[in-house]
Enzyme design. Structure first.
Site, PDB file in Angstrom:
ATOM      1  N   TYR A 137       0.819  -1.211   0.000  1.00 15.28           N
ATOM      2  CA  TYR A 137       0.000   0.000   0.000  1.00 15.28           C
ATOM      3  C   TYR A 137       0.858   1.270   0.000  1.00 15.28           C
ATOM      4  CZ  TYR A 137      -3.190  -3.632   1.602  1.00 15.28           C
ATOM      5  OH  TYR A 137      -3.888  -4.810   1.722  1.00 15.28           O
TER       6      TYR A 137
ATOM      7  N   TYR B  11     -13.642  -6.309   4.865  1.00 11.44           N
ATOM      8  CA  TYR B  11     -12.377  -6.552   4.151  1.00 11.44           C
ATOM      9  C   TYR B  11     -12.092  -8.043   4.206  1.00 11.44           C
ATOM     10  CZ  TYR B  11      -7.440  -6.807   3.046  1.00 11.44           C
ATOM     11  OH  TYR B  11      -6.242  -7.147   2.465  1.00 11.44           O
TER      12      TYR B  11
ATOM     13  N   ASP C  88     -15.345 -15.242   7.941  1.00 12.97           N
ATOM     14  CA  ASP C  88     -13.938 -14.886   7.754  1.00 12.97           C
ATOM     15  C   ASP C  88     -13.376 -14.505   9.118  1.00 12.97           C
ATOM     16  OD1 ASP C  88     -11.514 -13.700   7.306  1.00 12.97           O
ATOM     17  OD2 ASP C  88     -12.184 -12.384   5.686  1.00 12.97           O
TER      18      ASP C  88
ATOM     19  N   LYS D 272      -3.546 -15.667   9.656  1.00 14.10           N
ATOM     20  CA  LYS D 272      -2.805 -14.741  10.522  1.00 14.10           C
ATOM     21  C   LYS D 272      -2.189 -15.427  11.737  1.00 14.10           C
ATOM     22  CE  LYS D 272      -4.936 -10.343   9.177  1.00 14.10           C
ATOM     23  NZ  LYS D 272      -3.756  -9.780   8.523  1.00 14.10           N
TER      24      LYS D 272
END
Length: 431
Positions: free
Chosen positions: A17, A145, A246, A275
């Site tokens: 990003y 997201y 998610d 993660k």
């Protein structure tokens, strides 16, 4: 002319990003231990980000180090097609033990975004196997997201998310308004009225609903009411739609429950984790589903194979570390750790919500968020945080921390005091 490593990095390495024309500063880390990052110049900073929410057991955890060393002496990788190995078996056993009972089929992926892609493929193939190709769309809620790959991007917020540049190239999904009631609000029956209308209108073409349970992470760090999640589960049951949870960011204790779905006491049809799965040691993710979904796909076209197979799927090294990370989780020390973090954040962070520059302060589990009135200058903010011995990376208007569970009270206070310092500096500019 020879250039420094830092200048080489700035000129040639594309960080996430970040523009290559005017990149944000990248601080070189020499080593990490516990909750501390040691920088190139010898400065030490407390990590408030858990390396994007993954390093829950701290850096250089002795048990995870040992698991990695033991496995690499045997093999670091073998293909997973036609081959299996003990680390994958151990990991799958632990995942099945920790997750809701109905989730008993495990696809071991190689990143969170890929686990979302796999979940979506599962949902689509589930309906194709029943000769219902019209059920091919996804419903989600605004503000979410789910990753940076293309199908995952299609269910991220289409306006305020990070992927609006690609809107013309990705599939159009169905977006319900983001929940407005927080876990602290009183639930009202009309809160889910729009969602009920979406199901009535689109259920014949819906393959699945996908969402982040209770906490919307990178889309805005918003917390929503568990009753909303209960309603979605009920609507999916009533209208014959699969539910994908998610839990890549929320799984393994981050919200105060082992999985965020437990806040609403519901079980999804498909669950994505990643993660913290390896304790942040290396990339790995998994998609779990029910016997019904797996066996229905198995009766479908193409021999019933799930059409996905990453090269590094089931990587033994990552699986060995992940299995040990889940063994640590299974000991349940995380509950006391996260409860302690939550209590300290409520005491030290929530009062900062009274400042004019702060729109809202909120805490849930080991997540602390200050939503600012104005966007944050990330470069200058990070420079100040480094000076204060803290590693905090804001984005947009959000100043937040998601520290390792093993953080001490003093280390956590360093993070909250750094956040207070930043707020007070903003207040001076406003006065």
């Amino acid at each position: 002319m020879t250039i420094s490593d830092s200048e080489f990095d700035r000129q040639h390495i594309w960080h996430p990003y970040t523009s290559m024309l005017n990149p944000l500063p990248a601080y070189k880390v020499e080593s990490a231990k516990g909750c501390t990052l040691t920088l190139e110049n010898g400065e030490q900073v407390v990590d408030g980000m858990s390396s994007w929410w993954a390093v829950i057991h701290g850096y250089r955890n002795s048990r995870l180090d040992a698991a990695a060393h033991n496995q690499i002496d045997k093999m670091s990788h073998v293909m997973f097609g036609g081959i299996t190995h003990q680390p994958a078996i151990d990991l799958a056993k632990r995942l099945i033990d920790l997750t809701p009972a109905a989730l008993e089929r495990v696809f071991i992926a190689d990143s969170g975004s890929v686990s979302v892609e796999v979940a979506i493929k599962m949902a689509l193939q589930f309906w194709l196997a029943q000769e219902r190709p019209e059920k091919h769309r996804l419903l989600t809620i605004k503000g979410g997201y789910h990753g940076d790959t293309f199908k995952a991007m299609s269910v991220c917020d289409p306006v305020n998310g990070m992927h609006h540049l690609f809107n013309k190239a990705i599939n159009t999904q169905i977006f319900a308004d983001a929940p407005t009631l927080t876990p602290d609000d009183e639930w009202t029956e009309d809160a889910g009225q729009q969602l009920k209308l979406w199901f009535e209108q689109f259920h014949t073409e819906l393959a699945a609903v996908i969402l982040e349970p209770i906490v919307q992470g990178a889309g805005g760090m918003r917390f929503y009411h568990p009753e909303y999640l209960k309603l979605i589960r009920k609507l999916c049951n009533d209208y014959d739609v699969l539910l994908i949870a998610d839990e890549i960011a929320t799984g393994f204790g981050r919200t105060g429950k082992l999985f965020a779905c437990e806040h609403a006491d519901i079980t999804p049809d498909i669950l994505c984790v990643g993660k913290a799965l390896t304790g942040g040691y290396m990339t790995l993710a998994a998609t779990l589903t029910t016997k019904k979904v797996a066996e229905t796909i198995g009766q479908g076209p193409g021999g019933g194979a799930l059409m996905h197979g990453p090269t590094f799927m089931g990587n033994p090294l990552a699986c060995a570390v992940a299995a040990e990370s889940l063994a640590i989780i299974a000991e349940n020390n995380w509950q006391q750790q996260v409860t302690g973090i939550e209590a300290q954040l409520e005491k030290e962070l929530l009062p900062l919500g009274n400042y004019k520059s702060v729109k809202h302060a909120r805490v849930l589990g080991a997540i602390g968020v200050l939503e600012m009135q104005q966007p944050i200058n990330v470069g200058s903010a990070q420079k100040r945080f480094i000076e204060l011995g803290a590693w905090i990376r804001p984005f947009g208007r959000l100043l937040y921390i998601m520290p390792p569970y093993v953080i001490t009270k003093d280390e956590l206070s360093r993070l909250t005091h750094a956040m207070k310092d930043y707020i007070e500096s903003v207040e001076k500019l406003l006065s």
